[in-house]
Design an enzyme around this catalytic site. Sequence first.
Site, mmCIF file in Angstrom:
data_model
loop_
_atom_site.group_PDB
_atom_site.id
_atom_site.type_symbol
_atom_site.label_atom_id
_atom_site.label_comp_id
_atom_site.label_asym_id
_atom_site.label_seq_id
_atom_site.Cartn_x
_atom_site.Cartn_y
_atom_site.Cartn_z
ATOM 1 N N TYR A 175 57.513 52.523 59.922
ATOM 2 C CA TYR A 175 56.807 51.983 58.753
ATOM 3 C C TYR A 175 56.820 52.994 57.606
ATOM 4 C CZ TYR A 175 54.858 48.016 61.406
ATOM 5 O OH TYR A 175 54.698 46.871 62.139
ATOM 6 N N HIS A 202 59.383 48.916 69.984
ATOM 7 C CA HIS A 202 59.471 48.036 68.819
ATOM 8 C C HIS A 202 60.533 46.948 68.965
ATOM 9 C CE1 HIS A 202 58.395 48.343 64.258
ATOM 10 N NE2 HIS A 202 58.246 47.133 64.721
#
Length: 310
Positions: A52, A117
């Site tokens: 992120y 992820h």
Amino acid sequence: MKTIQINGLDRPVTTLIQGSDYFKPSVYEKVCQVLDRYVAIGGNTIDTAHIYCGGESEVAIGMWLKERNNREDIVILTKGAHHDQNGPRVNPEAIRQDLFESLERLGTDYIDLYALHRDDPNIPVSEIIDALNEHIKAGRVKAIGGSNWTTERIQAANEYAASNGLVGFSFNSPNLSLAKANEPFWKGCVSADSSDMEWHEETQLPILSWSSQARGFFTGRFTRQDRSNEDLVRVFYSDANWDRLSRAEKLADKKGVTAIQIALAYVLNQPFPTCALIGAQNEHELVSCFEGSKIELSHEELDWLENGEK
């Protein structure tokens, strides 16, 4: 705020999880406002990821944790082993690298909820579970899960773990929303379908849903004619979803709430433990989510919202 329990943690997880995919040190004042408000209404879990904002999300959260001196009060969900320009990275080396970098950025020596992820079906689940258990044994991770993993791969991973005396996945983090995705929002993403939900009901494995409110589809800002948001059109525009929006609006009118709150309640009233990752950026959005999390829906209402009259 309502909570669920996740195996491996000694504290409950609030059903609203604050997202941070826009957090950066350069907007630290906003980060503090968002997180302080979230904690003030009873929230305790923050979602982030190694990728992120190029890692800046974790850095900003680490700054806030240090400044507020509240690490022991907060549940951190972060994710690693996302693919890069060269392809999949779901292997012990990448997991270790991303985890250690996340720990350093967050300024902590452990992660409460660590999710992979993405998945790489070419890598045996045994290799992945073995690697993750090394970090659990070392105290760097408390609970593990998959983000954008299929339930089939999670089942295989947990069967391997159980048969070898190891810790398996104790949560799953796909997309789950009242609006059903036409195709993945990003390559490699997984949205829970009816068979996945049946599996979760059977196993009672918690879902921590991203894009739980379908990225604003239920706000009323969008219409069939408005095709300005290409990603929303591609993923969520369908006759079936417009019908679901209409039913959500009708039920919202009946209950004196909003359609987007009904969409959130749909996720949080499933017959298995669920949490919703939210992207609230101001007081209005946070209060809307908080009030939506209190709505109780019956099995019949859930079925009607999703499928309509039979």
